[in-house]
Enzyme design. Structure first.
Site, PDB file in Angstrom:
ATOM      1  CB  THR A  22     -46.661 -45.329  13.382  1.00 25.35           C
ATOM      2  OG1 THR A  22     -46.097 -45.641  14.648  1.00 25.35           O
ATOM      3  CG2 THR A  22     -47.425 -44.026  13.473  1.00 25.35           C
ATOM      4  CB  VAL A  23     -46.483 -45.522   8.316  1.00 26.36           C
ATOM      5  CG1 VAL A  23     -46.943 -45.196   6.899  1.00 26.36           C
ATOM      6  CG2 VAL A  23     -45.747 -44.329   8.922  1.00 26.36           C
ATOM      7  N   GLY A 195     -46.319 -40.915  17.582  1.00 30.59           N
ATOM      8  CA  GLY A 195     -45.980 -41.627  16.347  1.00 30.59           C
ATOM      9  C   GLY A 195     -45.211 -40.783  15.343  1.00 30.59           C
ATOM     10  CE  LYS A 213     -38.605 -36.938   6.646  1.00 34.69           C
ATOM     11  NZ  LYS A 213     -39.098 -36.445   7.944  1.00 34.69           N
TER      12      LYS A 213
HETATM   13  P1  NAP Z   1     -42.795 -48.578  13.102  1.00 33.85           P
HETATM   14  O1  NAP Z   1     -43.997 -48.108  13.835  1.00 33.85           O
HETATM   15  O2  NAP Z   1     -41.565 -48.930  13.865  1.00 33.85           O
HETATM   16  O3  NAP Z   1     -43.257 -49.833  12.213  1.00 33.85           O
HETATM   17  C1  NAP Z   1     -42.361 -50.674  11.534  1.00 33.85           C
HETATM   18  C2  NAP Z   1     -43.104 -51.936  11.097  1.00 33.85           C
HETATM   19  O4  NAP Z   1     -42.243 -52.722  10.309  1.00 33.85           O
HETATM   20  C3  NAP Z   1     -43.569 -52.818  12.262  1.00 33.85           C
HETATM   21  O5  NAP Z   1     -44.825 -53.338  11.991  1.00 33.85           O
HETATM   22  C4  NAP Z   1     -42.522 -53.923  12.304  1.00 33.85           C
HETATM   23  O6  NAP Z   1     -43.060 -55.163  12.732  1.00 33.85           O
HETATM   24  C5  NAP Z   1     -42.151 -54.045  10.839  1.00 33.85           C
HETATM   25  N1  NAP Z   1     -40.766 -54.472  10.642  1.00 33.85           N
HETATM   26  C6  NAP Z   1     -39.642 -53.765  10.930  1.00 33.85           C
HETATM   27  N2  NAP Z   1     -38.555 -54.480  10.594  1.00 33.85           N
HETATM   28  C7  NAP Z   1     -39.001 -55.653  10.105  1.00 33.85           C
HETATM   29  C8  NAP Z   1     -38.380 -56.832   9.604  1.00 33.85           C
HETATM   30  N3  NAP Z   1     -37.047 -56.926   9.532  1.00 33.85           N
HETATM   31  N4  NAP Z   1     -39.148 -57.849   9.170  1.00 33.85           N
HETATM   32  C9  NAP Z   1     -40.493 -57.755   9.228  1.00 33.85           C
HETATM   33  N5  NAP Z   1     -41.156 -56.666   9.692  1.00 33.85           N
HETATM   34  C10 NAP Z   1     -40.406 -55.643  10.121  1.00 33.85           C
HETATM   35  O7  NAP Z   1     -42.342 -47.482  12.035  1.00 33.85           O
HETATM   36  P2  NAP Z   1     -43.228 -46.355  11.324  1.00 33.85           P
HETATM   37  O8  NAP Z   1     -43.222 -45.125  12.153  1.00 33.85           O
HETATM   38  O9  NAP Z   1     -44.522 -46.934  10.895  1.00 33.85           O
HETATM   39  O10 NAP Z   1     -42.301 -45.999  10.056  1.00 33.85           O
HETATM   40  C11 NAP Z   1     -42.209 -46.889   8.977  1.00 33.85           C
HETATM   41  C12 NAP Z   1     -41.471 -46.215   7.821  1.00 33.85           C
HETATM   42  O11 NAP Z   1     -42.168 -45.049   7.434  1.00 33.85           O
HETATM   43  C13 NAP Z   1     -40.042 -45.767   8.132  1.00 33.85           C
HETATM   44  O12 NAP Z   1     -39.251 -45.874   6.970  1.00 33.85           O
HETATM   45  C14 NAP Z   1     -40.221 -44.291   8.482  1.00 33.85           C
HETATM   46  O13 NAP Z   1     -39.042 -43.533   8.250  1.00 33.85           O
HETATM   47  C15 NAP Z   1     -41.302 -43.909   7.502  1.00 33.85           C
HETATM   48  N6  NAP Z   1     -42.100 -42.742   7.871  1.00 33.85           N
HETATM   49  C16 NAP Z   1     -42.642 -42.648   9.102  1.00 33.85           C
HETATM   50  C17 NAP Z   1     -43.426 -41.544   9.415  1.00 33.85           C
HETATM   51  C18 NAP Z   1     -44.044 -41.371  10.755  1.00 33.85           C
HETATM   52  O14 NAP Z   1     -44.580 -40.283  11.029  1.00 33.85           O
HETATM   53  N7  NAP Z   1     -44.017 -42.372  11.640  1.00 33.85           N
HETATM   54  C19 NAP Z   1     -43.642 -40.560   8.441  1.00 33.85           C
HETATM   55  C20 NAP Z   1     -43.082 -40.709   7.170  1.00 33.85           C
HETATM   56  C21 NAP Z   1     -42.313 -41.809   6.889  1.00 33.85           C
HETATM   57  P3  NAP Z   1     -43.581 -55.370  14.257  1.00 33.85           P
HETATM   58  O15 NAP Z   1     -44.783 -54.480  14.384  1.00 33.85           O
HETATM   59  O16 NAP Z   1     -43.952 -56.801  14.341  1.00 33.85           O
HETATM   60  O17 NAP Z   1     -42.450 -54.963  15.132  1.00 33.85           O
HETATM   61  N1  HSE Z   2     -39.675 -39.074  12.004  1.00 40.15           N
HETATM   62  C1  HSE Z   2     -40.090 -38.293  10.895  1.00 40.15           C
HETATM   63  C2  HSE Z   2     -40.329 -36.865  11.323  1.00 40.15           C
HETATM   64  C3  HSE Z   2     -41.340 -38.894  10.312  1.00 40.15           C
HETATM   65  O1  HSE Z   2     -40.462 -36.617  12.512  1.00 40.15           O
HETATM   66  O2  HSE Z   2     -40.385 -35.983  10.460  1.00 40.15           O
HETATM   67  C4  HSE Z   2     -41.726 -38.286   8.997  1.00 40.15           C
HETATM   68  O3  HSE Z   2     -40.838 -38.637   7.994  1.00 40.15           O
END
Ligand code: NAP
Ligand code: HSE
Length: 438
Positions: A22-23, A195, A213
């Site tokens: 997603t990010v 997401g 956080k």
């Molecule tokens: P996500 O959609 O689950 O994406 C994770 C990505 O990392 C995927 O592309 C996955 O690959 C890859 N990945 C995971 N483990 C891996 C490994 N061991 N080796 C290689 N690639 C790996 O997660 P997300 O929502 O983008 O969040 C990512 C980070 O940002 C997290 O730390 C989360 O806490 C933080 N965050 C998220 C948000 C939000 O709103 N979503 C906001 C702030 C911070 P595949 O695609 O091939 O599975």
């Molecule tokens: N899963 C987190 C939330 C993403 O809902 O706030 C942002 O860090």
């Protein structure tokens, strides 16, 4: 190392990514879309990739598959990669990956609160030893630049309390349940689709995401070391509908809050669902938005509000951190403020707005029709009409949907010229969508 932190003026800088979910996908898109702005501000052209994923065959809309790799060494060990953006999440193997990148002097920008709230001090030390940067704005409150404000603008403010809504998913769930009567399970599923939720959503609903956080934010606010193990937390998963209803009836809304305070010189940080009085500033924060109230003697209360989750929202903070690592080149601030994207100034008459109009009219048949006809002629649509008073005291109060300023000015002039209209009409503008409204 210095090749990373102070690249030759004008030299291209390569950004490698760990993760493209997603990010990560939003970061790649934002880097490509924002390339010109970054280059103008920093003096560096960015080159994007490689991007580490688990499954290179997975469909990722808008992402060139040639950027993807499943080999971490291509991001971590290639000296050409100057900045590593970590958006894969998790503690392992991520910790080892970041240690490896920092050890060779690459700077790291991460969104990973679980990792930082456990291993932040060690990673910051590693960055310092290598002369690299470790930036983590995206780890707390997504698009809201709260870390930058705490560590730059309010560095000397002596913050004594930081109270906030710091998890978007749970705030979205609670808002939907209260406003729409949606069930907990439906609201959580929707937050996942949008997401907002973590890969394992029990991190969100159980309070661990907010606790991580709050540990990061309290560390910076109080210039102290706070780890997630120092933060007692509860989530919203044990809340019962009956208590939400009682809270509502008593004039409260229920929010998952983080409360960090200095108590006689000690740091207290906790996360729990709380009844918030409806008039409290945090009560109005709805959906996936977050808010952080920062209290200090000098600045009293400053509240930062904005999107707390989501791909594009989080990518905005990642981009800001990349720019901080690169630095804005000398004069860039002035340059940005004074010049010069070459945009023309919009003629005031072409600007859209909604309008209020009050006009004193003769109270006789056909007056309203004549006024309405003028609006129709000018392409303006009436939202509501109220007539107050009778005879010489009669006045019409209209609210109009968004229309163009010139059209409204022409309509007002024509209404003023009607025989039925006694005094100059009063026209005010109404704030609406695009101006902070829903
Ligand atoms: P996500 O959609 O689950 O994406 C994770 C990505 O990392 C995927 O592309 C996955 O690959 C890859 N990945 C995971 N483990 C891996 C490994 N061991 N080796 C290689 N690639 C790996 O997660 P997300 O929502 O983008 O969040 C990512 C980070 O940002 C997290 O730390 C989360 O806490 C933080 N965050 C998220 C948000 C939000 O709103 N979503 C906001 C702030 C911070 P595949 O695609 O091939 O599975
Ligand atoms: N899963 C987190 C939330 C993403 O809902 O706030 C942002 O860090």
């Amino acid at each position: 190392v210095s090749a990373v932190r102070a690249p030759e003026p004008g030299a291209p800088v390569r950004i490698g990514l760990l993760g493209c979910g997603t990010v990560g996908q939003a970061v790649v898109r934002t880097l490509i879309d924002g390339a010109r702005t970054i280059e103008r501000a920093s003096g560096h052209r960015l080159e994007v990739g490689p991007v580490l994923v688990r499954d290179a065959a997975r469909e990722r809309p808008g992402i060139d598959p040639a950027l993807l790799t499943t080999d971490p060494a291509r991001v971590l060990d290639d000296p050409a990669v100057a900045i590593v953006v970590e958006v894969m999440g998790g503690v392992e193997p991520t910790l080892g990956y970041l240690r490896r990148a920092l050890a060779r002097g690459a700077s790291v920008v991460t969104a990973n609160k679980q990792l930082l709230s456990r291993h932040g001090p060690e990673l910051l030390r590693a960055a310092e030893e290598a002369g690299a940067e470790l930036r983590f704005e995206a780890s707390a409150c997504a698009a809201i630049p709260v870390i930058k404000v705490l560590r730059e603008s309010l560095l000397a403010a002596e913050i004594r309390a930081l109270i906030g809504i710091v998890n978007g998913t749970t705030n979205y769930i609670l808002t939907e349940m209260a406003r729409e009567g949606t069930s907990y399970a439906e609201a959580l599923a929707r937050a996942q689709e949008l997401g907002y939720a973590e890969a394992d959503p029990t991190e969100d609903v159980g309070g661990a995401d907010a606790a991580a956080k709050m540990a990061i934010l309290a560390s910076i606010a109080f210039h102290s070391r706070v780890l997630i193990d120092d933060v007692p937390y509860e989530g919203i998963d044990h809340l019962q509908a009956e208590d939400l209803a009682h809270a509502e009836a008593l004039g409260f809304v229920v929010k998952l809050v983080g409360v960090a305070r200095l108590l006689n010189g000690s740091v207290s940080v906790r996360v729990y669902p709380a009844l918030v009085p409806r008039g409290h500033r945090l009560a109005a924060i709805g959906g996936p938005d977050n808010a952080v109230l920062l209290e200090s003697r000098a600045t009293r209360q400053i509240m930062l509000v904005g999107p707390g989750a989501g791909g594009d929202e989080t990518a905005s903070a990642v981009l800001a951190d990349i720019l901080s690592v690169l630095g804005t080149h000398q004069g860039s601030f002035l340059h940005n403020a004074l010049a010069d994207a070459g945009r023309p100034i919009a003629p005031p008459g072409s600007v859209p707005s909604a309008f209020y109009l009050r006009t004193s009219v003769a109270d006789r048949p056909g007056v309203l029709a004549r006024v309405a006809q003028i609006f129709a002629d000018e392409g303006l649509s009436i939202l509501s009409v109220v007539q107050s008073g009778y005879g010489d005291e009669a006045s019409l109060v209209l609210i109009l949907h968004e229309g163009i300023e010139d059209s409204m000015q022409r309509a007002v002039a024509r209404i003023r010229a009607l025989d039925d209209v006694r005094d100059d009409p009063v026209m005010l503008r109404v704030l609406g969508s695009g101006e902070g409204g829903e």
